[in-house]
Enzyme design. Structure first.
Site, PDB file in Angstrom:
ATOM      1  N   HIS A   1     -12.814  -5.602  21.686  1.00  0.00           N
ATOM      2  CA  HIS A   1     -12.690  -4.197  21.491  1.00  0.00           C
ATOM      3  C   HIS A   1     -11.252  -3.369  21.980  1.00  0.00           C
ATOM      4  CE1 HIS A   1     -15.022  -0.783  19.941  1.00  0.00           C
ATOM      5  NE2 HIS A   1     -13.953  -0.071  20.766  1.00  0.00           N
TER       6      HIS A   1
ATOM      7  N   HIS B   1      -8.168  -0.597  20.100  1.00  0.00           N
ATOM      8  CA  HIS B   1      -7.596   0.119  19.101  1.00  0.00           C
ATOM      9  C   HIS B   1      -6.079   0.192  19.090  1.00  0.00           C
ATOM     10  CE1 HIS B   1     -11.640   1.802  18.852  1.00  0.00           C
ATOM     11  NE2 HIS B   1     -11.470   2.124  20.228  1.00  0.00           N
TER      12      HIS B   1
ATOM     13  N   ARG C   1     -17.675  -0.532  11.036  1.00  0.00           N
ATOM     14  CA  ARG C   1     -18.153   0.150  12.238  1.00  0.00           C
ATOM     15  C   ARG C   1     -18.649   1.505  11.765  1.00  0.00           C
ATOM     16  NH1 ARG C   1     -14.770   3.060  17.289  1.00  0.00           N
ATOM     17  NH2 ARG C   1     -16.608   2.420  18.990  1.00  0.00           N
TER      18      ARG C   1
ATOM     19  N   HIS D   1     -20.270  -0.409  23.691  1.00  0.00           N
ATOM     20  CA  HIS D   1     -20.181   0.254  25.019  1.00  0.00           C
ATOM     21  C   HIS D   1     -21.687   0.244  25.636  1.00  0.00           C
ATOM     22  CE1 HIS D   1     -16.151   0.709  23.623  1.00  0.00           C
ATOM     23  NE2 HIS D   1     -16.374   1.876  23.065  1.00  0.00           N
TER      24      HIS D   1
ATOM     25  N   ASP E   1     -11.307  -1.976  25.643  1.00  0.00           N
ATOM     26  CA  ASP E   1     -11.463  -0.429  24.994  1.00  0.00           C
ATOM     27  C   ASP E   1     -10.096   0.037  24.921  1.00  0.00           C
ATOM     28  OD1 ASP E   1     -12.507   1.723  23.274  1.00  0.00           O
ATOM     29  OD2 ASP E   1     -13.230   2.863  25.069  1.00  0.00           O
TER      30      ASP E   1
ATOM     31  N   ASN F   1     -10.306   9.685  24.166  1.00  0.00           N
ATOM     32  CA  ASN F   1     -11.616  10.458  24.361  1.00  0.00           C
ATOM     33  C   ASN F   1     -12.143  10.055  25.639  1.00  0.00           C
ATOM     34  OD1 ASN F   1     -11.557  11.770  21.620  1.00  0.00           O
ATOM     35  ND2 ASN F   1     -12.169   9.786  21.123  1.00  0.00           N
TER      36      ASN F   1
END
Length: 302
Positions: free
Chosen positions: A32, A34, A125, A182, A252, A257
């Site tokens: 995971h 990005h 997703r 998560h 992650d 955020n």
């Protein structure tokens, strides 16, 4: 094409994270992350509440080299919306070691799903998160799952912890495997006995449900880099112990955020407590993602 967004960007990752003490096994997969930008090639979607600094594939590749990660699953972010080209570009540059998860609307055409699958996307997703405008109807997502099955893709979901009792239960009707992001965003300060964590574990009693033991740094309300995230680690360890075949792990990165900027080396070192023996660690970061994401044969370990 230029990016019209002019808001100040937010740095969400460390430029120089620590090098972990833990040595990951060959074939280790970060399931995971990005990728953001570069915006000159891959414009950000308009209307995002937060504008993260660029985090291009070259930075990700360098980070993985430092940490000992050999394979990866890149998850499309709302930062780029439904334009999945930034992840497709990363998959292509990864030469079989990097695969993807796409963002699509629920009425995505079959031809687009087939194209994404052929490019190395293994799942789509959907968000059910208030802070990022989650408004997807779970019945619409469930109606999509037969079409996902037709192209051998699974479903990944990101929801707030109370949704484990509603959205989570409804997703048991999915016609494809479901991966929960998560740890269901449960509140680690409430402990393993809380109804939301117990609800998450009840979902995992079904073998087609999976969970990412990512986000140990997100689920403690007072979490900070250097803390070791003991409460998040404890819940992750419980999941890995109870459901050894259904857990995968991820950093992650680049941590959008968030309440603070985590140290990625610290997150890797936490695996020594989450999966405290070599068999458990190998299953979590090598065997399970290899099976779930179906890496190309030249990058399989078995």
């Amino acid at each position: 094409m230029t990016d019209p967004v002019a808001e100040p960007t937010v740095q969400t990752y460390m430029d120089a994270p620590s090098t972990p003490r833990l040595r990951l096994p060959p074939g280790a997969c970060d399931s995971h992350v990005h990728v953001f930008g570069p915006r000159a090639r891959f414009p950000y979607a308009p209307g995002n509440r937060s504008v993260p600094a660029e985090a291009p594939k070259e930075r990700l590749f360098a980070l993985h080299k430092q940490l000992g990660v050999e394979r990866c699953v890149v998850v499309q972010s709302i930062t780029h919306g439904f334009d999945n080209r930034v992840v497709e570009d990363t998959i292509k540059a990864g030469a079989g070691r990097y695969l993807g998860v796409a963002l699509v609307p629920v009425d995505v055409p079959d031809a687009e799903l087939q194209q994404l699958a052929s490019c190395g996307f293994r799942a789509v997703r959907f968000h059910f998160m208030k802070h990022i405008g989650g408004g997807t109807q779970v019945d619409d997502v469930l109606a999509l799952t037969p079409r996902l099955a037709a192209v051998d893709m699974h479903l990944q979901v990101h929801f707030e912890s109370e949704c484990v009792h509603t959205v989570g239960r409804q997703l048991l009707r999915s016609e494809v495997p479901v991966v929960i992001d998560h740890m269901g965003r449960v509140d680690a300060t409430a402990g393993a006995g809380h109804a939301d964590f117990q609800g998450l574990m009840s979902l995992l009693d079904k073998p087609r449900m999976h969970v990412k033991v990512s986000g140990i740094d997100r689920i403690e309300s007072s979490a900070r880099a250097g803390s070791g995230y003991p409460l998040g680690v404890a819940l992750a360890r419980e999941l890995v112990s109870r459901f050894p075949e259904q857990c995968v792990w991820g950093l992650d990165w680049p941590h959008p955020n968030h309440t603070h900027v985590p140290d990625d080396g610290e997150l890797v070192d936490a695996l020594a407590c989450i999966a405290p023996d070599q068999d458990a660690l190998h299953k979590l970061v090598v065997e399970n993602p290899e099976k779930l994401y179906r890496f190309p044969s030249r990058w399989r370990t078995r």
